[in-house]
Scaffold this motif. Structure first.
Motif, PDB file in Angstrom:
ATOM      1  N   GLY A  67       0.820  -1.183   0.057  1.00 48.74           N
ATOM      2  CA  GLY A  67      -0.018  -0.072   0.088  1.00 48.74           C
ATOM      3  C   GLY A  67       0.669   1.182   0.089  1.00 48.74           C
ATOM      4  N   ASN A  68       2.029   1.044   0.702  1.00 51.65           N
ATOM      5  CA  ASN A  68       2.929   2.391   0.568  1.00 51.65           C
ATOM      6  C   ASN A  68       3.566   2.725  -0.785  1.00 51.65           C
ATOM      7  OD1 ASN A  68       4.189   4.326   2.246  1.00 51.65           O
ATOM      8  ND2 ASN A  68       4.814   2.627   4.042  1.00 51.65           N
ATOM      9  N   LYS A  69       3.850   1.624  -1.246  1.00 50.31           N
ATOM     10  CA  LYS A  69       4.340   1.834  -2.678  1.00 50.31           C
ATOM     11  C   LYS A  69       3.004   2.422  -3.704  1.00 50.31           C
ATOM     12  CE  LYS A  69       5.588   0.648  -6.971  1.00 50.31           C
ATOM     13  NZ  LYS A  69       5.041   0.821  -8.063  1.00 50.31           N
ATOM     14  N   ILE A  70       1.903   1.749  -3.476  1.00 46.37           N
ATOM     15  CA  ILE A  70       1.057   1.981  -4.287  1.00 46.37           C
ATOM     16  C   ILE A  70       0.546   3.389  -3.990  1.00 46.37           C
ATOM     17  CG2 ILE A  70      -1.700   1.951  -4.702  1.00 46.37           C
ATOM     18  CD1 ILE A  70      -1.397  -0.848  -4.275  1.00 46.37           C
ATOM     19  N   ALA A  71       0.434   4.067  -2.911  1.00 44.27           N
ATOM     20  CA  ALA A  71       0.251   5.545  -2.594  1.00 44.27           C
ATOM     21  C   ALA A  71       1.466   6.465  -3.242  1.00 44.27           C
ATOM     22  CB  ALA A  71       0.087   5.728  -0.958  1.00 44.27           C
ATOM     23  N   ALA A  72       2.623   6.191  -3.129  1.00 47.29           N
ATOM     24  CA  ALA A  72       3.775   6.870  -3.934  1.00 47.29           C
ATOM     25  C   ALA A  72       3.403   6.804  -5.319  1.00 47.29           C
ATOM     26  CB  ALA A  72       4.901   5.991  -3.398  1.00 47.29           C
ATOM     27  N   THR A  73       3.302   5.480  -5.842  1.00 52.21           N
ATOM     28  CA  THR A  73       3.030   5.798  -7.411  1.00 52.21           C
ATOM     29  C   THR A  73       1.695   6.609  -7.766  1.00 52.21           C
ATOM     30  OG1 THR A  73       3.924   3.507  -7.406  1.00 52.21           O
ATOM     31  CG2 THR A  73       2.578   4.357  -9.532  1.00 52.21           C
ATOM     32  N   LEU A  74       0.954   6.691  -7.086  1.00 52.18           N
ATOM     33  CA  LEU A  74      -0.260   7.436  -7.064  1.00 52.18           C
ATOM     34  C   LEU A  74       0.083   9.001  -7.160  1.00 52.18           C
ATOM     35  CD1 LEU A  74      -3.369   5.780  -5.486  1.00 52.18           C
ATOM     36  CD2 LEU A  74      -3.036   5.971  -7.950  1.00 52.18           C
ATOM     37  N   ALA A  75       0.948   9.329  -5.972  1.00 50.40           N
ATOM     38  CA  ALA A  75       1.091  10.571  -5.772  1.00 50.40           C
ATOM     39  C   ALA A  75       2.013  11.159  -6.918  1.00 50.40           C
ATOM     40  CB  ALA A  75       1.942  10.726  -4.453  1.00 50.40           C
ATOM     41  N   SER A  76       2.912  10.291  -7.414  1.00 46.34           N
ATOM     42  CA  SER A  76       3.853  10.828  -8.496  1.00 46.34           C
ATOM     43  C   SER A  76       2.996  10.745  -9.689  1.00 46.34           C
ATOM     44  CB  SER A  76       5.153  10.116  -8.441  1.00 46.34           C
ATOM     45  OG  SER A  76       4.865   8.574  -8.962  1.00 46.34           O
ATOM     46  N   THR A  77       2.129  10.289 -10.126  1.00 47.05           N
ATOM     47  CA  THR A  77       1.596  10.400 -11.222  1.00 47.05           C
ATOM     48  C   THR A  77       0.331  11.138 -11.443  1.00 47.05           C
ATOM     49  OG1 THR A  77       0.379   8.166 -10.717  1.00 47.05           O
ATOM     50  CG2 THR A  77       2.454   8.337 -12.085  1.00 47.05           C
ATOM     51  N   GLY A  78      -0.057  11.993 -10.507  1.00 42.38           N
ATOM     52  CA  GLY A  78      -0.937  12.936 -10.651  1.00 42.38           C
ATOM     53  C   GLY A  78      -2.211  12.802  -9.843  1.00 42.38           C
ATOM     54  N   VAL A 179      -1.937   3.959 -13.694  1.00 35.91           N
ATOM     55  CA  VAL A 179      -1.413   4.394 -15.109  1.00 35.91           C
ATOM     56  C   VAL A 179      -2.864   4.729 -15.674  1.00 35.91           C
ATOM     57  CG1 VAL A 179      -0.993   3.284 -17.276  1.00 35.91           C
ATOM     58  CG2 VAL A 179       0.371   2.668 -15.398  1.00 35.91           C
ATOM     59  N   SER A 180      -4.062   4.111 -15.233  1.00 30.50           N
ATOM     60  CA  SER A 180      -5.193   4.555 -15.932  1.00 30.50           C
ATOM     61  C   SER A 180      -5.736   5.928 -15.486  1.00 30.50           C
ATOM     62  CB  SER A 180      -6.476   3.423 -15.431  1.00 30.50           C
ATOM     63  OG  SER A 180      -6.018   2.125 -16.098  1.00 30.50           O
ATOM     64  N   LEU A 181      -5.359   6.193 -14.366  1.00 30.84           N
ATOM     65  CA  LEU A 181      -5.847   7.609 -13.667  1.00 30.84           C
ATOM     66  C   LEU A 181      -4.824   8.448 -14.554  1.00 30.84           C
ATOM     67  CD1 LEU A 181      -6.197   6.597  -9.920  1.00 30.84           C
ATOM     68  CD2 LEU A 181      -8.007   7.260 -11.686  1.00 30.84           C
ATOM     69  N   LEU A 182      -3.580   8.206 -14.544  1.00 33.07           N
ATOM     70  CA  LEU A 182      -2.489   9.206 -15.409  1.00 33.07           C
ATOM     71  C   LEU A 182      -3.093   9.411 -16.604  1.00 33.07           C
ATOM     72  CD1 LEU A 182       1.105   8.358 -15.463  1.00 33.07           C
ATOM     73  CD2 LEU A 182      -0.044   8.616 -17.600  1.00 33.07           C
TER      74      LEU A 182
END
Length: 332
Positions: A67-78, A179-182
């Motif tokens: 979950g920590n990694k998912i949150a970081a990926t979401l934050a860095s992609t908008g 990626v879909s959100l990005l």
């Protein structure tokens, strides 16, 4: 417990077999995951896109690490996002969650006590809840607005105990969301660079020529009537292997470089008699100060030159950029 200093001879073939089996099993689970990128996945994306606050990701144990990694990926992609530990949330950190936020809760079993404890509080605040579980009948899945199915047939662990395939599938599901959100947000490489200003991509996309150029008295400068011998002294003192040549109003007429000097020597031209107006290279490559350093690098490479003159809108040289400046800035 086995003493790690006195183990029996390792069977390398068994090591390779176990490694390949792990990769194969996890790959198969990822392929199966494609079937679950369906209407529920689209619903989850729409809920996140409609969120006016942040996306809060939570999970316990290995699910928490993922979950920590998912949150970081979401934050860095908008998608503004951060991780909240469910155990700490019960002891004060729940105050980090506002009514405008959305929660993604991860639990393979769907019944992690620390996560389930938060459900009544989230319902009271009215936060949209997306769950990622391996059990659609679990308390977490039932409480969620949308449950994303991350179930697997078997862990890669031969005991079917250590989270392996399950954490991999969860991570891939999180990446699929990001990626879909990005793409839906029209997120660009420049947007990504703003989230990574300290990285190489940030430097390549955000750094401008004016941030790293040499200006003022550092710029070598002579006029068209200057003798070549005197211009060589200017080139030597400034140390860029070139000089600009300007008219009486300061407009750029040309440049003279070490390469030009070598060509002159081959032509047996008299250095003490030639003037810069006679030997300079006219129409040199120039850029403006707001040009990206990455673009300046491309121009240098395409034209096989090591320095660029920075000129203002009226054609007056305001700075000089050398290849070494780009190297020091980490643009390459």
């Amino acid at each position: 417990m086995t003493n790690p200093q006195k183990t029996d001879k390792v069977d390398r073939d068994l090591l390779l077999q176990a490694g390949k089996r792990t990769v194969s099993m996890e790959s198969e689970e990822i392929i199966r995951l494609q079937e679950r990128i369906d209407g529920r996945f689209a619903d989850a994306c729409e809920i996140i896109l409609a969120c006016e606050g942040r996306v809060i990701v939570t999970g316990m144990g290995k699910s928490g690490h993922i979950g920590n990694k998912i949150a970081a990926t979401l934050a860095s992609t908008g998608t503004p996002s951060f991780f909240v530990h469910p155990g700490e949330a019960s002891h004060g950190d729940f105050g980090m969650i506002t009514r405008h936020d959305l929660v993604i809760a991860i639990s393979n079993s769907g019944s992690s006590a620390e996560v389930v404890t938060l459900l009544p509080l989230l319902k009271r605040l009215g936060n949209p809840l997306i769950s990622m579980t391996g059990n659609a009948e679990s308390p977490l899945a039932q409480a969620a607005d949308v449950n994303l199915d991350i179930s697997i047939r078997s862990e890669a662990c031969p005991l079917n105990l250590a989270p392996t395939s399950s954490t991999t599938v969860t991570l891939v599901m999180g990446d699929a969301l990001a990626v879909s959100l990005l793409e839906s947000r029209g997120f660009t490489a420049e947007d990504f660079a703003f989230s990574h200003p300290g990285g190489a991509l940030g430097r390549r996309l955000l750094l401008k020529v004016e941030d790293i150029m040499h200006g003022g008295g550092e710029v070598p400068r002579v006029d068209a009537h200057t003798p070549l011998s005197q211009a060589l002294l200017e080139m030597t003192s400034k140390g860029f292997g070139m000089t600009t040549i300007t008219d009486d109003d300061g407009h750029l007429l040309g440049v003279f470089t070490d390469g030009d000097l070598r060509r002159i020597l081959d032509q047996k031209l008299q250095i003490d008699k030639a003037t810069m107006g006679e030997v300079m290279s006219r129409k040199p490559k120039t850029v403006s100060g707001d040009t990206l350093a990455a673009e300046a690098l491309r121009i240098m490479e395409d034209n096989r030159i090591t320095a660029l003159v920075i000129a203002d809108n009226e054609g007056r040289p305001t700075g000089l950029l050398h290849m070494h400046d780009i190297l020091r800035a980490g643009v390459i």
